[in-house]
Design a protein around this motif. Sequence first.
Motif, PDB file in Angstrom:
ATOM      1  N   ALA A 237     -17.522 101.577  11.147  1.00 43.79           N
ATOM      2  CA  ALA A 237     -16.390 101.023  10.395  1.00 43.79           C
ATOM      3  C   ALA A 237     -15.132 101.844  10.639  1.00 43.79           C
ATOM      4  O   ALA A 237     -14.773 102.704   9.840  1.00 43.79           O
ATOM      5  CB  ALA A 237     -16.712 100.971   8.914  1.00 43.79           C
ATOM      6  N   GLU A 238     -14.486 101.572  11.720  1.00 40.26           N
ATOM      7  CA  GLU A 238     -13.193 102.140  12.091  1.00 40.26           C
ATOM      8  C   GLU A 238     -13.222 103.642  12.348  1.00 40.26           C
ATOM      9  O   GLU A 238     -12.709 104.110  13.346  1.00 40.26           O
ATOM     10  CB  GLU A 238     -12.116 101.813  11.051  1.00 40.26           C
ATOM     11  CG  GLU A 238     -10.738 101.946  11.644  1.00 40.26           C
ATOM     12  CD  GLU A 238      -9.649 101.588  10.685  1.00 40.26           C
ATOM     13  OE1 GLU A 238      -9.805 101.823   9.488  1.00 40.26           O
ATOM     14  OE2 GLU A 238      -8.617 101.075  11.161  1.00 40.26           O
ATOM     15  N   SER A 239     -13.771 104.407  11.437  1.00 39.75           N
ATOM     16  CA  SER A 239     -13.823 105.852  11.683  1.00 39.75           C
ATOM     17  C   SER A 239     -15.089 106.411  11.042  1.00 39.75           C
ATOM     18  O   SER A 239     -15.654 105.817  10.131  1.00 39.75           O
ATOM     19  CB  SER A 239     -12.596 106.542  11.084  1.00 39.75           C
ATOM     20  OG  SER A 239     -12.756 106.673   9.695  1.00 39.75           O
ATOM     21  N   GLU A 240     -15.501 107.564  11.546  1.00 37.68           N
ATOM     22  CA  GLU A 240     -16.730 108.160  11.012  1.00 37.68           C
ATOM     23  C   GLU A 240     -16.512 108.801   9.655  1.00 37.68           C
ATOM     24  O   GLU A 240     -17.464 109.253   9.028  1.00 37.68           O
ATOM     25  CB  GLU A 240     -17.284 109.170  12.017  1.00 37.68           C
ATOM     26  CG  GLU A 240     -17.782 108.492  13.278  1.00 37.68           C
ATOM     27  CD  GLU A 240     -18.681 109.362  14.115  1.00 37.68           C
ATOM     28  OE1 GLU A 240     -18.810 110.546  13.796  1.00 37.68           O
ATOM     29  OE2 GLU A 240     -19.238 108.832  15.087  1.00 37.68           O
ATOM     30  N   SER A 241     -15.266 108.836   9.203  1.00 43.08           N
ATOM     31  CA  SER A 241     -15.017 109.363   7.855  1.00 43.08           C
ATOM     32  C   SER A 241     -15.255 108.289   6.796  1.00 43.08           C
ATOM     33  O   SER A 241     -15.237 108.586   5.603  1.00 43.08           O
ATOM     34  CB  SER A 241     -13.578 109.878   7.742  1.00 43.08           C
ATOM     35  OG  SER A 241     -12.670 108.790   7.799  1.00 43.08           O
ATOM     36  N   ALA A 242     -15.481 107.052   7.248  1.00 40.20           N
ATOM     37  CA  ALA A 242     -15.633 105.943   6.295  1.00 40.20           C
ATOM     38  C   ALA A 242     -16.866 106.152   5.411  1.00 40.20           C
ATOM     39  O   ALA A 242     -17.882 106.689   5.856  1.00 40.20           O
ATOM     40  CB  ALA A 242     -15.747 104.624   7.046  1.00 40.20           C
ATOM     41  N   VAL A 243     -16.734 105.726   4.166  1.00 34.18           N
ATOM     42  CA  VAL A 243     -17.889 105.654   3.260  1.00 34.18           C
ATOM     43  C   VAL A 243     -17.942 104.213   2.763  1.00 34.18           C
ATOM     44  O   VAL A 243     -17.109 103.802   1.947  1.00 34.18           O
ATOM     45  CB  VAL A 243     -17.765 106.633   2.082  1.00 34.18           C
ATOM     46  CG1 VAL A 243     -18.920 106.441   1.103  1.00 34.18           C
ATOM     47  CG2 VAL A 243     -17.743 108.074   2.582  1.00 34.18           C
ATOM     48  N   ILE A 244     -18.898 103.467   3.292  1.00 29.29           N
ATOM     49  CA  ILE A 244     -18.978 102.045   2.954  1.00 29.29           C
ATOM     50  C   ILE A 244     -19.732 101.889   1.640  1.00 29.29           C
ATOM     51  O   ILE A 244     -20.874 102.315   1.515  1.00 29.29           O
ATOM     52  CB  ILE A 244     -19.683 101.258   4.074  1.00 29.29           C
ATOM     53  CG1 ILE A 244     -18.891 101.390   5.382  1.00 29.29           C
ATOM     54  CG2 ILE A 244     -19.839  99.794   3.696  1.00 29.29           C
ATOM     55  CD1 ILE A 244     -19.598 100.801   6.583  1.00 29.29           C
ATOM     56  N   THR A 245     -19.067 101.280   0.666  1.00 26.85           N
ATOM     57  CA  THR A 245     -19.700 101.103  -0.644  1.00 26.85           C
ATOM     58  C   THR A 245     -20.019  99.644  -0.947  1.00 26.85           C
ATOM     59  O   THR A 245     -20.750  99.366  -1.898  1.00 26.85           O
ATOM     60  CB  THR A 245     -18.787 101.647  -1.755  1.00 26.85           C
ATOM     61  OG1 THR A 245     -17.482 101.078  -1.592  1.00 26.85           O
ATOM     62  CG2 THR A 245     -18.677 103.159  -1.686  1.00 26.85           C
ATOM     63  N   SER A 246     -19.447  98.721  -0.156  1.00 25.59           N
ATOM     64  CA  SER A 246     -19.734  97.309  -0.394  1.00 25.59           C
ATOM     65  C   SER A 246     -19.403  96.492   0.855  1.00 25.59           C
ATOM     66  O   SER A 246     -18.479  96.827   1.594  1.00 25.59           O
ATOM     67  CB  SER A 246     -18.907  96.796  -1.581  1.00 25.59           C
ATOM     68  OG  SER A 246     -19.254  95.467  -1.892  1.00 25.59           O
ATOM     69  N   VAL A 247     -20.173  95.439   1.052  1.00 24.99           N
ATOM     70  CA  VAL A 247     -19.934  94.521   2.167  1.00 24.99           C
ATOM     71  C   VAL A 247     -20.045  93.105   1.614  1.00 24.99           C
ATOM     72  O   VAL A 247     -20.915  92.818   0.780  1.00 24.99           O
ATOM     73  CB  VAL A 247     -20.971  94.712   3.301  1.00 24.99           C
ATOM     74  CG1 VAL A 247     -20.695  93.747   4.456  1.00 24.99           C
ATOM     75  CG2 VAL A 247     -20.962  96.142   3.822  1.00 24.99           C
ATOM     76  N   ALA A 248     -19.140  92.213   2.057  1.00 24.78           N
ATOM     77  CA  ALA A 248     -19.243  90.788   1.716  1.00 24.78           C
ATOM     78  C   ALA A 248     -19.061  89.999   3.006  1.00 24.78           C
ATOM     79  O   ALA A 248     -18.190  90.327   3.819  1.00 24.78           O
ATOM     80  CB  ALA A 248     -18.171  90.407   0.691  1.00 24.78           C
ATOM     81  N   ALA A 249     -19.899  88.998   3.175  1.00 27.60           N
ATOM     82  CA  ALA A 249     -19.840  88.247   4.435  1.00 27.60           C
ATOM     83  C   ALA A 249     -19.568  86.777   4.150  1.00 27.60           C
ATOM     84  O   ALA A 249     -20.278  86.141   3.362  1.00 27.60           O
ATOM     85  CB  ALA A 249     -21.162  88.403   5.183  1.00 27.60           C
ATOM     86  N   GLY A 250     -18.514  86.231   4.788  1.00 29.30           N
ATOM     87  CA  GLY A 250     -18.227  84.807   4.742  1.00 29.30           C
ATOM     88  C   GLY A 250     -18.739  84.157   6.016  1.00 29.30           C
ATOM     89  O   GLY A 250     -19.497  84.771   6.773  1.00 29.30           O
ATOM     90  N   GLU A 251     -18.289  82.912   6.237  1.00 32.47           N
ATOM     91  CA  GLU A 251     -18.770  82.227   7.434  1.00 32.47           C
ATOM     92  C   GLU A 251     -18.210  82.839   8.705  1.00 32.47           C
ATOM     93  O   GLU A 251     -18.902  82.922   9.726  1.00 32.47           O
ATOM     94  CB  GLU A 251     -18.413  80.736   7.337  1.00 32.47           C
ATOM     95  CG  GLU A 251     -19.324  80.013   6.353  1.00 32.47           C
ATOM     96  CD  GLU A 251     -18.932  78.564   6.165  1.00 32.47           C
ATOM     97  OE1 GLU A 251     -18.018  78.095   6.869  1.00 32.47           O
ATOM     98  OE2 GLU A 251     -19.529  77.919   5.293  1.00 32.47           O
ATOM     99  N   ARG A 252     -16.943  83.253   8.655  1.00 30.09           N
ATOM    100  CA  ARG A 252     -16.327  83.785   9.869  1.00 30.09           C
ATOM    101  C   ARG A 252     -15.746  85.188   9.669  1.00 30.09           C
ATOM    102  O   ARG A 252     -15.111  85.716  10.577  1.00 30.09           O
ATOM    103  CB  ARG A 252     -15.196  82.845  10.327  1.00 30.09           C
ATOM    104  CG  ARG A 252     -15.694  81.485  10.804  1.00 30.09           C
ATOM    105  CD  ARG A 252     -14.597  80.742  11.542  1.00 30.09           C
ATOM    106  NE  ARG A 252     -13.387  80.603  10.729  1.00 30.09           N
ATOM    107  CZ  ARG A 252     -13.166  79.571   9.910  1.00 30.09           C
ATOM    108  NH1 ARG A 252     -14.073  78.613   9.782  1.00 30.09           N
ATOM    109  NH2 ARG A 252     -12.062  79.490   9.221  1.00 30.09           N
ATOM    110  N   ASP A 253     -15.955  85.767   8.510  1.00 27.58           N
ATOM    111  CA  ASP A 253     -15.352  87.072   8.212  1.00 27.58           C
ATOM    112  C   ASP A 253     -16.351  87.976   7.492  1.00 27.58           C
ATOM    113  O   ASP A 253     -17.150  87.506   6.692  1.00 27.58           O
ATOM    114  CB  ASP A 253     -14.120  86.908   7.324  1.00 27.58           C
ATOM    115  CG  ASP A 253     -13.086  85.993   7.941  1.00 27.58           C
ATOM    116  OD1 ASP A 253     -12.212  86.484   8.659  1.00 27.58           O
ATOM    117  OD2 ASP A 253     -13.188  84.757   7.699  1.00 27.58           O
TER     118      ASP A 253
END
Lengths: 325, 189
Positions: free
Chosen positions: A142-158
Amino acid sequence: MGKILTYVGIALAVAAVLAGIIFSSNRTSSAVNKPPEAAILYNIDDYKKVDPALIGYTEVRQIKPAFRELYGMACDADDKIYVTGDEQLAIFDPAGDEISRIDLGHEAKCVTLSPDQLIYLGLNHTVAVLDRNGKALRSWVAESESAVITSVAAGERDVFVADAMNKVVLQYDPAGNLLRRIGEKDPESERPGFIIPSFYFDLAIDPDGFLWVVNPGLHTFENYTFEGKLRASWRKTAFDLEGFGGCCNPTHMAILPDGSFVTSEKGLVRVKIHDPTGQFRTVVAAPNQFAEGTVGLDLAVDSRGQILVLDPKTGMIRIFAKRSS
Amino acid sequence: MNNEKEKLGRREFIKDALRTMTAAVIGGMGGFIGGRAAKNTVWQLDPNKCVQCERCSTHCVLTESAVKCVHAYDVCGYCQLCGGYHRPGAKIQDTAAENQLCPTGAIQRTYVENPYYEYTITEALCNGCGKCVKGCGAFGNGSLYLQVRHDRCLNCNECAIATVCPSGAYQRVPSDRPYILKGQQGQGS
């Protein structure tokens, strides 16, 4: 002379013993028996009381996943439950029986399902995509290794990724190509951006296909178009049930089929529902239904409108259904 | 023959005596040094055990407690609504006295930039009650915490607060590391 010294010695010893007794008795009365003055007591339990009439849900079932640590949870269209913990993903059928378990190799703090039923995981700074059987399809940093991903949402194209470290929502196409950065601080418009005092930063796509992002430091729900423009928002700062208190609440949210928001909080640990305009609707679970020190209650909603609460403190998925009355 | 044995016996006796004396001196020195080292400890409270019972403010032998609130700035969220600064029921997040949690007004709130605020403890006003610590821990990141300040503490043999501390948070720590710090400072100590 010897006798005098002996008498003096005895007198001194008696005096020392008496002094010791007096000293210790004073300490006992002044220290041990003295309670804190009532005037300065500060009891936050007063803020945990909820009128039972305001609780619209009741706990109907619990599922105990075989994990030491629990992190994220999602529910698919068939009411299968996906839970992450201990560097694994476990899938449960609607009855609560575990039907598969997949090794991930890293802790997945969040999990979600796309409309085409692919599994999206946030593995620290990496997004991983699995098919329904758990086969790895692709992943990207996710863009950089400093990222901390806390949530993901997926649509049809995004695919939208909440990066709590860099305080930004990253929008990708399903192949992992970055489309845009959403919600950053903008001095020109005096937008402060996302305020993330601790690593709780949630987002979801509502039934109408709009992106909602929690700005926890401002107790705000922000609605964005898929072009990254702020479309609407609502804010409720309050310690009572009408709003959200503390430094960073709500920590998690899910969206009901009617567009209402299910929220969970830390500090005053509670789960409640606000309507799409932000008006408080009902309490799902009151603070007294959670153990002391509970934090990080991930939420999901199933097709029957039941609310699933992932309780890391008790290590359980707790399922709440609307009260029949 | 007997004389020779006797002479050898005396030599052995003298040698044994010297050995014993040497051991006693070394042991005594060790004990003395060890005792000195053991005495070089001071009282401190472990913020991870503290339950903010408020006894630190009322049971210290000093009229103004030696326990004060300290702030781990790198842990703080610099929040507009601070659980350690504002009363939970405060309707407006400003600096009005009625909205402040601290009974002595010992926390200074300074605007940094929208919507961040810095919170600084005015030590002279702090009475060590720990209300702010409770609020910060419950609603925030737990950056505010209590410590025994050694520029004030008399280091009593029997600490009056330690005797009533309900969570056993008080302990003796080496005097060269007299604080139990949070945040990066704590990691370095």
